[in-house]
Design an enzyme around this catalytic site. Structure first.
Site, PDB file in Angstrom:
ATOM      1  CG  ASP A  58      -1.937   1.057   1.251  1.00 49.50           C
ATOM      2  OD1 ASP A  58      -2.842   0.978   0.411  1.00 49.50           O
ATOM      3  OD2 ASP A  58      -1.832   1.968   2.082  1.00 49.50           O
ATOM      4  CB  ILE A  59       1.185   4.144  -2.245  1.00 46.05           C
ATOM      5  CG1 ILE A  59       1.589   3.203  -3.385  1.00 46.05           C
ATOM      6  CG2 ILE A  59       1.962   5.450  -2.312  1.00 46.05           C
ATOM      7  CD1 ILE A  59       1.236   3.705  -4.760  1.00 46.05           C
ATOM      8  CG  ASP A 102      -3.021   3.326  -2.244  1.00 43.25           C
ATOM      9  OD1 ASP A 102      -4.166   2.934  -1.980  1.00 43.25           O
ATOM     10  OD2 ASP A 102      -2.215   3.692  -1.375  1.00 43.25           O
TER      11      ASP A 102
END
Length: 113
Positions: A58-59, A102
């Protein structure tokens, strides 16, 4: 009588289209092996795998980043990142499960990815 036949044919066509949509959705959500088992109405669809690894990426601060750059830049960045993940997953024999926003999820150790 002709109207009834026409109406019936139209309804059958609509039902076929909806069934095809349902099939695509099921295959988009689940691995094909599991989707097939669900369609065959098997009672137990769980399989056992002794050694499985799941990676969920996950960003960090994605929401903040998305407010600072244009939508095209955002999509291009995600495409670049996820394409790199895809290449790595292929190289290591991992199965991509899903990308959501994301987030990127892969799994390794399954007999059939």
């Amino acid at each position: 009588m002709r109207k009834e036949i026409h109406d019936r044919q139209k309804i059958e066509s609509i039902l076929r289209d909806e069934q095809a949509k349902s099939e695509r959705l099921l295959l988009n959500i689940l691995p094909s092996e599991i989707a097939q088992k669900l369609k065959e109405e098997e009672s137990a669809i769980a399989n056992r795998f002794d050694e499985v690894t799941i990676l969920f990426a996950d960003i960090v601060n994605f929401t903040g980043l998305s407010a600072q750059i244009s939508p095209i830049e955002l999509v291009n960045s995600l495409n670049e990142i996820f394409s790199s993940f895809d290449r790595l997953a292929d190289f290591y024999g991992l199965a991509k499960i899903k990308t959501i926003g994301d987030a990127y999820m892969v799994i390794g150790g399954l007999a059939t990815p």
